[in-house]
Design an enzyme around this catalytic site. Structure first.
Site, PDB file in Angstrom:
ATOM      1  N   THR A 130       0.824  -1.205   0.000  1.00  0.00           N
ATOM      2  CA  THR A 130       0.000   0.000   0.000  1.00  0.00           C
ATOM      3  C   THR A 130       0.860   1.259   0.000  1.00  0.00           C
ATOM      4  OG1 THR A 130      -1.431   1.315   1.455  1.00  0.00           O
ATOM      5  CG2 THR A 130      -0.154  -0.379   2.521  1.00  0.00           C
ATOM      6  N   ASP A 131       0.311   2.338  -0.525  1.00  0.00           N
ATOM      7  CA  ASP A 131       1.036   3.615  -0.494  1.00  0.00           C
ATOM      8  C   ASP A 131       1.175   4.148   0.936  1.00  0.00           C
ATOM      9  OD1 ASP A 131      -1.615   4.332  -0.061  1.00  0.00           O
ATOM     10  OD2 ASP A 131      -1.620   5.994  -1.487  1.00  0.00           O
ATOM     11  N   GLU A 132       0.395   3.585   1.868  1.00  0.00           N
ATOM     12  CA  GLU A 132       0.420   4.098   3.243  1.00  0.00           C
ATOM     13  C   GLU A 132       1.767   3.850   3.918  1.00  0.00           C
ATOM     14  OE1 GLU A 132      -3.192   3.560   5.497  1.00  0.00           O
ATOM     15  OE2 GLU A 132      -4.377   3.363   3.668  1.00  0.00           O
ATOM     16  N   TYR A 155      -1.414  -0.345  11.116  1.00  0.00           N
ATOM     17  CA  TYR A 155      -1.655  -1.026   9.831  1.00  0.00           C
ATOM     18  C   TYR A 155      -0.496  -0.773   8.871  1.00  0.00           C
ATOM     19  CZ  TYR A 155      -3.266  -1.443   4.996  1.00  0.00           C
ATOM     20  OH  TYR A 155      -3.341  -1.736   3.653  1.00  0.00           O
ATOM     21  N   LYS A 159       2.412  -3.303   7.238  1.00  0.00           N
ATOM     22  CA  LYS A 159       2.609  -3.509   5.788  1.00  0.00           C
ATOM     23  C   LYS A 159       4.048  -3.137   5.402  1.00  0.00           C
ATOM     24  CE  LYS A 159      -0.114  -4.531   3.080  1.00  0.00           C
ATOM     25  NZ  LYS A 159      -0.572  -5.870   2.595  1.00  0.00           N
TER      26      LYS A 159
HETATM   27  P1  NAD Z   1      -9.961  -6.965   2.999  1.00  0.00           P
HETATM   28  O1  NAD Z   1      -9.851  -6.708   4.457  1.00  0.00           O
HETATM   29  O2  NAD Z   1     -11.225  -6.642   2.293  1.00  0.00           O
HETATM   30  O3  NAD Z   1      -9.639  -8.515   2.708  1.00  0.00           O
HETATM   31  C1  NAD Z   1      -8.615  -9.200   3.348  1.00  0.00           C
HETATM   32  C2  NAD Z   1      -8.843 -10.696   3.120  1.00  0.00           C
HETATM   33  O4  NAD Z   1      -7.753 -11.397   3.724  1.00  0.00           O
HETATM   34  C3  NAD Z   1     -10.131 -11.224   3.741  1.00  0.00           C
HETATM   35  O5  NAD Z   1     -10.802 -12.067   2.844  1.00  0.00           O
HETATM   36  C4  NAD Z   1      -9.650 -11.983   4.971  1.00  0.00           C
HETATM   37  O6  NAD Z   1     -10.505 -13.050   5.338  1.00  0.00           O
HETATM   38  C5  NAD Z   1      -8.292 -12.473   4.499  1.00  0.00           C
HETATM   39  N1  NAD Z   1      -7.376 -12.734   5.621  1.00  0.00           N
HETATM   40  C6  NAD Z   1      -7.138 -11.938   6.689  1.00  0.00           C
HETATM   41  N2  NAD Z   1      -6.252 -12.530   7.508  1.00  0.00           N
HETATM   42  C7  NAD Z   1      -5.900 -13.704   6.927  1.00  0.00           C
HETATM   43  C8  NAD Z   1      -5.017 -14.736   7.277  1.00  0.00           C
HETATM   44  N3  NAD Z   1      -4.296 -14.692   8.406  1.00  0.00           N
HETATM   45  N4  NAD Z   1      -4.898 -15.804   6.451  1.00  0.00           N
HETATM   46  C9  NAD Z   1      -5.630 -15.879   5.316  1.00  0.00           C
HETATM   47  N5  NAD Z   1      -6.494 -14.932   4.947  1.00  0.00           N
HETATM   48  C10 NAD Z   1      -6.625 -13.840   5.741  1.00  0.00           C
HETATM   49  O7  NAD Z   1      -8.726  -6.193   2.358  1.00  0.00           O
HETATM   50  P2  NAD Z   1      -8.573  -5.514   0.922  1.00  0.00           P
HETATM   51  O8  NAD Z   1      -9.030  -4.120   1.005  1.00  0.00           O
HETATM   52  O9  NAD Z   1      -9.120  -6.412  -0.102  1.00  0.00           O
HETATM   53  O10 NAD Z   1      -6.986  -5.491   0.797  1.00  0.00           O
HETATM   54  C11 NAD Z   1      -6.278  -6.571   0.208  1.00  0.00           C
HETATM   55  C12 NAD Z   1      -4.800  -6.248   0.196  1.00  0.00           C
HETATM   56  O11 NAD Z   1      -4.577  -5.052  -0.540  1.00  0.00           O
HETATM   57  C13 NAD Z   1      -4.225  -6.013   1.594  1.00  0.00           C
HETATM   58  O12 NAD Z   1      -2.947  -6.592   1.647  1.00  0.00           O
HETATM   59  C14 NAD Z   1      -4.134  -4.504   1.701  1.00  0.00           C
HETATM   60  O13 NAD Z   1      -3.089  -4.116   2.563  1.00  0.00           O
HETATM   61  C15 NAD Z   1      -3.838  -4.116   0.257  1.00  0.00           C
HETATM   62  N6  NAD Z   1      -4.291  -2.780  -0.173  1.00  0.00           N
HETATM   63  C16 NAD Z   1      -5.574  -2.378   0.053  1.00  0.00           C
HETATM   64  C17 NAD Z   1      -5.995  -1.129  -0.415  1.00  0.00           C
HETATM   65  C18 NAD Z   1      -7.414  -0.660  -0.237  1.00  0.00           C
HETATM   66  O14 NAD Z   1      -7.737   0.471  -0.600  1.00  0.00           O
HETATM   67  N7  NAD Z   1      -8.320  -1.480   0.278  1.00  0.00           N
HETATM   68  C19 NAD Z   1      -5.086  -0.286  -1.084  1.00  0.00           C
HETATM   69  C20 NAD Z   1      -3.762  -0.739  -1.279  1.00  0.00           C
HETATM   70  C21 NAD Z   1      -3.381  -1.992  -0.826  1.00  0.00           C
HETATM   71  P1  TYD Z   2     -10.358   4.506   4.887  1.00  0.00           P
HETATM   72  O1  TYD Z   2     -11.399   4.040   3.927  1.00  0.00           O
HETATM   73  O2  TYD Z   2     -10.376   3.949   6.263  1.00  0.00           O
HETATM   74  O3  TYD Z   2      -8.953   4.294   4.179  1.00  0.00           O
HETATM   75  P2  TYD Z   2      -7.462   4.765   4.669  1.00  0.00           P
HETATM   76  O4  TYD Z   2      -7.520   5.248   6.046  1.00  0.00           O
HETATM   77  O5  TYD Z   2      -6.719   3.478   4.561  1.00  0.00           O
HETATM   78  O6  TYD Z   2      -7.048   5.802   3.689  1.00  0.00           O
HETATM   79  O7  TYD Z   2     -10.473   6.077   5.014  1.00  0.00           O
HETATM   80  C1  TYD Z   2     -10.367   6.944   3.886  1.00  0.00           C
HETATM   81  C2  TYD Z   2     -10.395   8.370   4.410  1.00  0.00           C
HETATM   82  O8  TYD Z   2     -11.699   8.624   4.973  1.00  0.00           O
HETATM   83  C3  TYD Z   2      -9.401   8.622   5.531  1.00  0.00           C
HETATM   84  O9  TYD Z   2      -8.891   9.946   5.398  1.00  0.00           O
HETATM   85  C4  TYD Z   2     -10.242   8.523   6.788  1.00  0.00           C
HETATM   86  C5  TYD Z   2     -11.605   9.028   6.331  1.00  0.00           C
HETATM   87  N1  TYD Z   2     -12.761   8.447   7.061  1.00  0.00           N
HETATM   88  C6  TYD Z   2     -13.728   9.288   7.631  1.00  0.00           C
HETATM   89  O10 TYD Z   2     -13.629  10.522   7.549  1.00  0.00           O
HETATM   90  N2  TYD Z   2     -14.779   8.709   8.274  1.00  0.00           N
HETATM   91  C7  TYD Z   2     -14.917   7.365   8.399  1.00  0.00           C
HETATM   92  O11 TYD Z   2     -15.903   6.890   9.024  1.00  0.00           O
HETATM   93  C8  TYD Z   2     -13.934   6.506   7.791  1.00  0.00           C
HETATM   94  C9  TYD Z   2     -14.043   5.005   7.894  1.00  0.00           C
HETATM   95  C10 TYD Z   2     -12.867   7.097   7.138  1.00  0.00           C
END
Ligand code: NAD
Ligand code: TYD
Length: 340
Positions: A130-132, A155, A159
């Site tokens: 992630t970019d975070e 988090y 990562k």
């Molecule tokens: P999510 O929370 O929706 O899904 C995570 C999945 O991983 C779930 O299905 C969960 O059951 C499974 N999981 C959790 N712990 C596990 C374990 N110990 N063993 C096996 N499976 C397990 O997450 P997401 O938003 O789909 O993110 C997926 C990946 O992409 C993550 O690695 C996250 O860091 C990365 N990512 C997410 C975003 C975003 O905007 N959501 C952006 C950049 C990177």
């Molecule tokens: P989020 O979806 O949790 O992603 P991330 O923190 O990983 O970027 O949040 C996106 C943005 O929205 C972040 O700046 C936090 C804000 N946010 C709110 O203002 N209210 C909320 O209830 C949530 C969940 C997030």
């Protein structure tokens, strides 16, 4: 021509991005066998992949990436030739309340996968990061791959730690590792703890939309399908040991996103409610994806307004998906998190 992959282990393929990814692979590359290992935490949902469960080229395994024996068995039994690691605890707010499980899954789980991949001689390992991990930007500048890692939440720190272990496995054991770092995703199947689906669901139910702080935090939004195509491009065409940033050049303040979704839903801005800010809240994320676009010949295909409308339409047409989720653990989470 690049290597042809036959049996790919996708971890976390029942979550938001993982399920979009396995659906894309099944549709577009039916010759590839996907072995989908997912622990089905609160965020994992078999409904996301129900259409794949009886397919010959998709094998779902309910299990944990921290289970070394299981991982070893899967790598051998399915003759896995590539791994794409989505499995993670993924929500910043939950990491603030309970960091331990983030270290366990995101750091320990990833290192077990790497370790077993190295022992089994797996050729390619893609770490979905992630970019975070870069931390927070000021008013100007963008994240490039060479920036130092300065994560601010449990988090992002977990990562970043996983990214560093990947780097060590590449440097020490010459494991064939690619790391991708993407900005905020949105689209179908996103669990409604994340900002966009949470706000859509609340607006649909005429509930207050809890905006942290002044709502002027900036995120760089990318439609989930575009993230999936970039991961696939990196997996197939990326250079060993490289890091690829993924993003859509689409910076928006949270308020801008929320006002746009209220307009789409024809709901009043009076639903917006400013609440206490998240501790350590990163102010701005913005991705420079020049390297990925140039080296992998990738570009995003969905502009924000179109992606937002598609996403809203998906939630409107899947009321059962959302109502099943918000009736369970989510209710307790929401109550504790938002004091309502
Ligand atoms: P999510 O929370 O929706 O899904 C995570 C999945 O991983 C779930 O299905 C969960 O059951 C499974 N999981 C959790 N712990 C596990 C374990 N110990 N063993 C096996 N499976 C397990 O997450 P997401 O938003 O789909 O993110 C997926 C990946 O992409 C993550 O690695 C996250 O860091 C990365 N990512 C997410 C975003 C975003 O905007 N959501 C952006 C950049 C990177
Ligand atoms: P989020 O979806 O949790 O992603 P991330 O923190 O990983 O970027 O949040 C996106 C943005 O929205 C972040 O700046 C936090 C804000 N946010 C709110 O203002 N209210 C909320 O209830 C949530 C969940 C997030």
């Amino acid at each position: 021509m690049g290597k042809i992959y036959r049996n790919i282990l996708v971890t976390g393929g029942a979550g938001f991005i993982g399920s979009n990814f396995v659906l894309m692979l099944a549709n577009e590359y039916p010759q590839i066998n996907v072995i989908n290992l997912d622990a089905l935490t609160y965020a994992g949902n078999l409904d996301n992949i129900s259409m794949l469960l009886d397919k010959k080229n998709h094998h779902f395994i309910h299990g944990n990436i921290c289970n070394r024996e299981l991982v070893k068995e899967i790598l051998q039994n399915y003759e896995i030739d590539g791994i794409i690691n989505f499995a993670a605890e993924s929500h910043v707010d939950r990491s603030i309340k309970n960091p331990g499980i983030f270290i366990e899954t995101n750091v320990m789980g990833t290192s077990i996968l790497l370790d077993e991949a190295e022992k089994t001689g797996i050729t390619r390992f893609l770490q979905v990061s992630t970019d975070e991990v870069y931390g927070s930007l000021g008013k100007t500048g963008k994240f490039t791959e060479d920036l130092p890692l300065e994560p601010n939440s449990p988090y992002s720190a977990s990562k970043a730690s996983a990214d560093l272990i990947c780097r060590a496995f590449y440097k020490t054991y010459a494991l064939d590792i690619i790391t991708t770092r993407c900005s905020n995703n949105y689209g179908p199947y996103q669990f409604p703890e994340k900002m966009l689906p949470l706000m859509i669901n609340n607006a649909l139910n005429d509930k207050a939309l809890p905006v942290y702080g002044d709502g002027l935090h900036i995120r760089d939004w990318l439609y989930v399908y575009d993230h999936c195509t970039a991961i696939w491009a990196a997996f197939c065409r990326g250079k060993t040991g490289e890091i690829y940033n993924i993003g859509g050049c689409n910076e928006k303040t949270n308020l801008e996103v929320i006002i746009a979704l209220l307009e789409c839903l024809d709901k009043p801005q009076s639903l917006i409610s400013f609440v206490k800010d998240r501790p350590g809240h990163d102010r701005r994320y913005a991705i420079d994806a020049t390297k990925t676009m140039h080296d992998l010949d990738w570009s995003p295909s969905v502009i924000f307004q179109e992606g937002l409308e598609k996403t809203i339409d998906w939630y409107l047409t899947h009321p059962d998906w959302i109502s099943k989720i918000i009736s369970g653990e989510y209710k307790t989470y929401y109550k504790e998190m938002y004091n309502v």
